[in-house]
Scaffold this motif. Structure first.
Motif: not given
Length: 181
Positions: A71-79, A116-120, A135-140
């Motif tokens: 799915g789209a909500v995934d750390p690899q997808v963010a990267a 959230v991801a950064v590539d540089g 970075a994986a976040l669990r937000l309220n």
């Protein structure tokens, strides 16, 4: 203290580097935060708001099998979004947001799950190592609060990469202790 988006753009300008943004759940809020800084055009190249999964695949070149499997909500997808927008817009740095702002879960992930991801670039000795960082976040909070915290978090993640790991480690500890940003 300087506003984080302004500081990111100042550092990029001093280094002669540029930034591109890929957004999903934030829907253009990261780009708006950066564009609000006077002189942003010296470093900010542009953004892609890829809200739909097929745009993540077709425009940002996120792996289709990964999207199908996770799915789209995934750390690899963010990267891959960060790397994809960096390539697509010809920037030195790419940042990305993907996640679930609510009100309903998505892709089996609960509301408040954000990556959230950064590539540089890979820098010389003593500079930020670049490459990919997620970075994986669990937000309220409300949908709006989750989206705004995602903006703050991706800008902070890039700032950490630009100024080095020492600041990043201190910020990570502070974030854990305070349960957020």
């Amino acid at each position: 203290m300087t506003h984080p988006a302004a500081e990111v753009l100042r550092l990029l300008t001093v280094r002669g580097e540029t930034l591109a943004v890929a957004e999903s759940l934030t829907g253009g809020l990261v780009a708006a935060e950066l564009a609000a800084v006077p002189g942003a055009s010296k470093a900010f190249r542009g953004s892609v708001t890829a809200y739909a999964t097929d745009l993540k695949r077709d425009v940002l070149h996120v792996d289709a099998a990964l999207l199908e499997r996770r799915g789209a909500v995934d750390p690899q997808v963010a990267a891959q979004m960060a790397a994809g927008v960096r390539r697509a817009l010809g920037a030195d740095w790419g940042i990305a947001t993907t996640g679930v702002a609510g009100p309903d879960p998505q892709d089996g992930q609960p509301v408040g799950t954000v990556f959230v991801a950064v590539d540089g670039p890979f820098g010389a000795a003593g500079e930020a190592s670049g490459g990919g960082k997620v970075a994986a976040l669990r937000l309220n909070g409300s949908r709006t609060e989750i989206r705004m915290e995602s903006v703050r978090s991706v800008v902070a993640l890039l700032l950490e990469q630009l100024v080095g790991e020492r600041t990043g480690n201190e910020r990570a500890q502070d974030t854990e202790q305070n349960g957020g940003f």
